[in-house]
Design a protein around this motif. Sequence first.
Motif, PDB file in Angstrom:
ATOM      1  N   GLN A 293       0.834  -1.063  -0.073  1.00 19.01           N
ATOM      2  CA  GLN A 293      -0.037   0.028   0.127  1.00 19.01           C
ATOM      3  C   GLN A 293       0.745   1.219   0.067  1.00 19.01           C
ATOM      4  N   MET A 294       1.915   1.239   0.676  1.00 24.99           N
ATOM      5  CA  MET A 294       2.941   2.299   0.577  1.00 24.99           C
ATOM      6  C   MET A 294       3.434   2.608  -0.656  1.00 24.99           C
ATOM      7  N   ILE A 398     -11.573   7.321  -1.216  1.00 26.19           N
ATOM      8  CA  ILE A 398     -10.734   6.611  -2.046  1.00 26.19           C
ATOM      9  C   ILE A 398     -10.881   5.031  -1.743  1.00 26.19           C
ATOM     10  N   ASP A 399     -11.500   4.489  -2.820  1.00 21.42           N
ATOM     11  CA  ASP A 399     -11.897   2.901  -2.768  1.00 21.42           C
ATOM     12  C   ASP A 399     -11.047   1.988  -2.815  1.00 21.42           C
ATOM     13  N   PHE A 400     -11.227   0.821  -2.074  1.00 23.60           N
ATOM     14  CA  PHE A 400     -10.356  -0.413  -2.186  1.00 23.60           C
ATOM     15  C   PHE A 400     -10.558  -1.059  -3.641  1.00 23.60           C
ATOM     16  N   ASP A 401      -9.669  -1.638  -4.089  1.00 25.62           N
ATOM     17  CA  ASP A 401      -9.863  -2.592  -5.154  1.00 25.62           C
ATOM     18  C   ASP A 401     -10.318  -4.111  -4.579  1.00 25.62           C
ATOM     19  N   ILE A 411      -5.790   6.372  -6.692  1.00 23.92           N
ATOM     20  CA  ILE A 411      -5.661   7.555  -6.014  1.00 23.92           C
ATOM     21  C   ILE A 411      -5.440   8.893  -6.848  1.00 23.92           C
ATOM     22  N   LYS A 412      -4.641   8.507  -8.013  1.00 20.72           N
ATOM     23  CA  LYS A 412      -4.517   9.452  -8.865  1.00 20.72           C
ATOM     24  C   LYS A 412      -5.949  10.300  -9.416  1.00 20.72           C
TER      25      LYS A 412
END
Length: 459
Positions: A293-294, A398-401, A411-412
């Motif tokens: 995630q980082m 900001i959603d999870f996949d 994010i972009k």
Amino acid sequence: MAGKRPHVLAVPIPAQGHVKPLMSLCRQIAKHGFKVTFVNAHSIHNKMLSASQKRQDEEDDSCHNIVMETIPDGFTPEDDPNNLSMLLENLRRTMPQTLTDLIQRINTSNPYEKVTCFIADIAFSWIFDIADKMGAEPVAFSTPSVANLAFMLHTPKLLEQGILNINGSLQNGVVVSLSNDIPAWRNGEFLWSFSRDPEIEKVFFEFTTKGFKDASKAKWLLCNSCHELEPAATELVPNVLPVGPLNLLDSNSVKSTNFFSEDSSCLRWLDTQPDRSVVYVSFGSSGVFSQQQMDELAFGLELSGRAFLWVVRPDLANGSPIVYPPGFGTGLGKIVEWAPQKKVLSHPSIGCFVSHCGWNSTTEGVTNGVPFLCWPYFADQFHNEKYICEKWGIGLKIDFDEEGIRSRYEIKNKIDMLFFDNKFKENALKLKEMCGKSVADGGTSFNNLKKFIDHLYRR
């Protein structure tokens, strides 16, 4: 009796998000001539001292009326001083006696400055019995939103009705709704929610439910919010006094209560950036990420093509050493271990706030008119996200996949959407103005704080 001085004893939950707003409240009380004794556990006090030694903030006059005291936290040399659940359990066991001893020492040392009021975090309401025994008035202070406070006070009924089970999970129904004007709660969106560790979640649930049990003993229930932000919620808690947002009452020159040393070099960097151009990224004092995630966050910030200020605590990568992905460069941005967030969010170059949505960060963003990209981690942060996105219209989620990761492309894309749609900034500026009026002379929070101060003087 002539010559006596009102004296407030304040006790926060030993966590960054609880110490900070209670100290802001105490500064306002101290400005009215009250003496304030602010009590921290040893381990928390040491963190603040360590961070403050590296700062050069100047104190305002109110701080001269505030005395810092500590009580033992019950840790042995073998214990982990960063284990919050252990610290809370230790304090629940030892605090009644250590606080009693402290108050007796204070009252004996100066009979004209005896403790007359006891302000404790509402989750510590089981210690209000001490205030009664020592002749001090018990006052509760709540750090989350009024909505989450209302939910916690409603929890005994939810347990009784079988809507929640003994572990704090929904067993009857899909959501809990307290009002049509307040976003509903789902599983994993409660104050005690911590999906990464069910055992800690259970400890938090037991601690908060037991802690709130004696809240009714406090005549006053102060809250870090304002009526205009949460009108429906304030109607559900009859004795609540919203006196915030408290960050608006602290000047930029007061001494910080952060547990981490602030890097003010980011302010000089922000001075070089155009107005409303920078993406500010900070996940508070406790959020952690996997290395994957980082990496996705780092590349997402780069893909946006926008300047960014990213707060990367040394323990952000699940406590592992910070490793940035191959090919990642900081030419577009600046990375610091901790930022002076209040000054950052008030800087004209900030265009949006990628946040964990803790209530302090939420109110700090709101009061500076900054739109949000929401990345909640645990507890009330999920419900705060609903306020931001669904109720106030000042941010995006900001959603999870499907793998539970927030991808670089998500994010972009959300950064682009927030910058391209002016409605988020327009709504944020309206909230900023509304909150400013609440703490100004004649505003709802101003009047509530005055009411409380006047009562303490008459007592």
